[in-house]
Structures are given as structure tokens and as C-alpha cells.
Design a protein around this motif. Sequence first.
Motif, PDB file in Angstrom:
ATOM      1  N   GLY A 131       8.862  -1.839  -6.519  1.00  0.00           N
ATOM      2  CA  GLY A 131       7.834  -2.466  -5.716  1.00  0.00           C
ATOM      3  C   GLY A 131       7.376  -1.620  -4.561  1.00  0.00           C
ATOM      4  O   GLY A 131       7.921  -0.551  -4.294  1.00  0.00           O
ATOM      5  N   GLY A 132       6.371  -2.133  -3.890  1.00  0.00           N
ATOM      6  CA  GLY A 132       5.767  -1.403  -2.794  1.00  0.00           C
ATOM      7  C   GLY A 132       6.101  -1.995  -1.449  1.00  0.00           C
ATOM      8  O   GLY A 132       6.784  -3.003  -1.328  1.00  0.00           O
ATOM      9  N   PHE A 133       5.605  -1.359  -0.452  1.00  0.00           N
ATOM     10  CA  PHE A 133       5.824  -1.718   0.935  1.00  0.00           C
ATOM     11  C   PHE A 133       4.547  -1.344   1.670  1.00  0.00           C
ATOM     12  O   PHE A 133       3.840  -0.441   1.240  1.00  0.00           O
ATOM     13  N   SER A 134       4.247  -2.014   2.746  1.00  0.00           N
ATOM     14  CA  SER A 134       3.046  -1.653   3.491  1.00  0.00           C
ATOM     15  C   SER A 134       3.365  -1.082   4.856  1.00  0.00           C
ATOM     16  O   SER A 134       2.765  -0.110   5.276  1.00  0.00           O
ATOM     17  N   GLY A 135       4.300  -1.692   5.568  1.00  0.00           N
ATOM     18  CA  GLY A 135       4.537  -1.283   6.940  1.00  0.00           C
ATOM     19  C   GLY A 135       3.445  -1.843   7.839  1.00  0.00           C
ATOM     20  O   GLY A 135       2.410  -2.299   7.368  1.00  0.00           O
ATOM     21  N   ASP A 187       1.158  -0.584  10.004  1.00  0.00           N
ATOM     22  CA  ASP A 187      -0.183   0.008  10.044  1.00  0.00           C
ATOM     23  C   ASP A 187      -0.979  -0.305   8.781  1.00  0.00           C
ATOM     24  O   ASP A 187      -2.151  -0.698   8.851  1.00  0.00           O
ATOM     25  N   ASN A 188      -0.357  -0.153   7.622  1.00  0.00           N
ATOM     26  CA  ASN A 188      -1.056  -0.450   6.371  1.00  0.00           C
ATOM     27  C   ASN A 188      -1.307  -1.945   6.210  1.00  0.00           C
ATOM     28  O   ASN A 188      -2.311  -2.343   5.630  1.00  0.00           O
ATOM     29  N   PHE A 189      -0.406  -2.771   6.734  1.00  0.00           N
ATOM     30  CA  PHE A 189      -0.626  -4.212   6.649  1.00  0.00           C
ATOM     31  C   PHE A 189      -1.855  -4.602   7.470  1.00  0.00           C
ATOM     32  O   PHE A 189      -2.692  -5.384   7.013  1.00  0.00           O
ATOM     33  N   VAL A 190      -1.973  -4.038   8.655  1.00  0.00           N
ATOM     34  CA  VAL A 190      -3.147  -4.312   9.498  1.00  0.00           C
ATOM     35  C   VAL A 190      -4.413  -3.813   8.793  1.00  0.00           C
ATOM     36  O   VAL A 190      -5.429  -4.508   8.751  1.00  0.00           O
ATOM     37  N   LEU A 228       0.784  -1.228   0.000  1.00  0.00           N
ATOM     38  CA  LEU A 228       0.000   0.000   0.000  1.00  0.00           C
ATOM     39  C   LEU A 228       0.821   1.286   0.000  1.00  0.00           C
ATOM     40  O   LEU A 228       0.271   2.360  -0.200  1.00  0.00           O
ATOM     41  N   ALA A 229       2.096   1.209   0.243  1.00  0.00           N
ATOM     42  CA  ALA A 229       2.942   2.402   0.222  1.00  0.00           C
ATOM     43  C   ALA A 229       4.068   2.178  -0.783  1.00  0.00           C
ATOM     44  O   ALA A 229       4.533   1.062  -0.971  1.00  0.00           O
ATOM     45  N   SER A 230       4.501   3.226  -1.404  1.00  0.00           N
ATOM     46  CA  SER A 230       5.580   3.119  -2.378  1.00  0.00           C
ATOM     47  C   SER A 230       6.919   3.007  -1.655  1.00  0.00           C
ATOM     48  O   SER A 230       7.228   3.805  -0.776  1.00  0.00           O
TER      49      SER A 230
END
Length: 95
Positions: A68-72, A74-77, A61-63
Amino acid sequence: MPFPDAYTLLRPYTDYIQIKDAVLATGEVVAAGEGDGRLRETVRALADDGYEGFVSMEPHLASAHPLGGFSGPDNFVRATRAFTAILDSEGVLYR
């Protein structure tokens, strides 16, 4: 179109699924059910077909970088809650 066109073609070969969603017009990656991937319909069809495989959360969800992307955390949850809300609304059990 991911559903039903791609689903129909790929379902016989589907062993597991990576959960992602996006908005076609912009290319923006969004949480499950917020894009054009028709995930609710896909989940319903998988349940109707007796799918017993697994899914992996790959929300990106985050660039992160050009490849590729990354979520971290908070975004993973957020992405996981969006997907499990779809499962819950369709009556699909998961663990």
C-alpha cells in the motif's frame, strides 16, 4: 471505465466514497483530477443525483511498502486541495 460505467452500476449502493485517482497506463497514483478516474464528472453526477454522503481522502500518493501507499502531511494537503478545487469548480458545498 470508472465513469460512467462503474458509476451507473454502483451508484444505487453508494454510501460513501474514498477519493483516489490514478493514471491507467502507468498505474501511478496521482492527486484527484490528475488521473483517468474522471473525478470531475463523477462529482458532477453525484451532485445531480442529490448525493448527501461523505467522502474520505485516501490519496496514497507516496509508496510506503508493497501492500500500500502513504501520503504524509504535504501530499495529503496537496490531494485534499486538488479535490476541494474540483468541488469548488462544480459548485458543490462541503464542510
